[in-house]
Design an enzyme around this catalytic site. Structure first.
Site, mmCIF file in Angstrom:
data_model
loop_
_atom_site.group_PDB
_atom_site.id
_atom_site.type_symbol
_atom_site.label_atom_id
_atom_site.label_comp_id
_atom_site.label_asym_id
_atom_site.label_seq_id
_atom_site.Cartn_x
_atom_site.Cartn_y
_atom_site.Cartn_z
ATOM 1 C CG ASN A 9 15.013 -3.354 125.282
ATOM 2 O OD1 ASN A 9 15.095 -2.810 126.383
ATOM 3 N ND2 ASN A 9 15.296 -4.637 125.108
ATOM 4 C CE LYS A 11 18.750 -5.079 123.978
ATOM 5 N NZ LYS A 11 19.587 -5.999 123.188
ATOM 6 C CG HIS A 93 14.817 -9.113 125.157
ATOM 7 N ND1 HIS A 93 16.110 -9.561 125.086
ATOM 8 C CD2 HIS A 93 14.690 -8.161 124.196
ATOM 9 C CE1 HIS A 93 16.752 -8.898 124.137
ATOM 10 N NE2 HIS A 93 15.900 -8.042 123.577
ATOM 11 C CD GLU A 95 19.694 -8.694 125.604
ATOM 12 O OE1 GLU A 95 20.311 -8.390 124.565
ATOM 13 O OE2 GLU A 95 19.122 -7.857 126.337
ATOM 14 C CD GLU A 163 14.113 -8.384 119.988
ATOM 15 O OE1 GLU A 163 14.548 -7.268 119.734
ATOM 16 O OE2 GLU A 163 14.120 -8.880 121.121
ATOM 17 N N GLY A 169 22.281 -7.340 118.499
ATOM 18 C CA GLY A 169 23.528 -6.698 118.875
ATOM 19 C C GLY A 169 24.752 -7.200 118.146
ATOM 20 C CB SER A 208 21.399 -5.991 113.804
ATOM 21 O OG SER A 208 22.225 -6.639 114.742
#
Length: 248
Positions: A9, A11, A93, A95, A163, A169, A208
């Site tokens: 991904n 992003k 996702h 985010e 996730e 991240g 990660s």
């Protein structure tokens, strides 16, 4: 047997110059036993589909609208992604759930739109650090899974990616025992919702993932691959993860 899937991904990163990384990745894995998927920004879906040449690399979108068309400025439909060369699309996702307030019901509608357009929906879910510390992880992911799966979900049109939000991240990674616990639980929950498809739906881990921990993560039962963020932007970082999955 479920075919392993290494998904990246990108992003909100990447330009046409970054397509050289796609060519390098394809050259490093010309005949991979695992399925490869990269999800770039929408502006790069078509160029990436061209850059892969005859390589079976899959290209996906990072989001889609639940409607086929309409007055939705700034959005993109699943059919548009399909026309641009995509075969997959990420929905739900963390985010998107956090930054845009997307609910699991919204995610289910987007996944249904993806299916209608002939795309594979990669449905994401995961708990926050507060939920992990409160001991509610399994309840949270079970609720998200149940509400995010659309009718008609099958092993052919749906992938589920776990996730943990606190690991995305941050460099923090759950223990192998924690990953195993969630993936085993999700498999059981899938059997409740989709008894005919549960064994075939691939479960990815994301958060990660990097070359140094990929082999250990892929050794966990019911981990069928990974959804990788930053480490998927460069072939030299993503290729070792693909290799670890090929050897798992």
């Amino acid at each position: 047997m479920r075919r392993k899937l290494a998904a990246g991904n990108w992003k909100m990163n990447g330009s046409r110059a970054a397509l050289a990384e796609v060519e390098a990745l394809c050259a490093a894995h010309p005949d991979s036993a695992v399925e490869l998927l990269l999800c770039p920004p929408a502006t790069l879906v078509a160029p990436m589909a061209d850059a892969r040449g005859s390589h079976p690399l899959r290209v996906g979108g990072q989001d889609c609208h639940s409607s086929e068309s309409g007055a939705h400025t700034g959005d993109i439909s699943a059919a548009m992604l399909k026309e641009a060369g995509a075969s997959h699309v990420i929905v739900g996702h963390s985010e998107r759930r956090t930054d845009h307030g997307e609910t699991s019901e919204t995610v289910a509608a987007k996944a249904a739109a993806a299916h209608a357009a002939g795309l594979v929906a990669v449905i994401c879910l995961g708990e926050t650090l507060a939920e992990r510390e409160a001991g509610t992880t399994l309840a949270v992911v079970a609720d998200q899974l149940g509400a995010s799966l659309p009718e008609g979900a099958t092993a052919a049109n749906t992938v589920v990616a776990y996730e943990p939000v606190w690991a995305i991240g941050t460099g923090k990674v759950p223990t192998l025992e924690q990953i195993a616990e969630v993936h085993e639980y999700l498999r059981k929950e899938l059997a409740t919702h989709l008894p005919d498809a549960a064994d075939g739906i691939r479960l990815l881990y994301g958060g990660s993932v990097k070359a140094s921990n990929a082999a250990d993560i892929f050794s966990v039962r019911d981990v069928d691959g990974a959804l990788v963020g930053g480490a998927s932007l460069r072939a030299e970082d993503f290729s070792p993860i693909v290799s670890a999955l090929e050897q798992a």
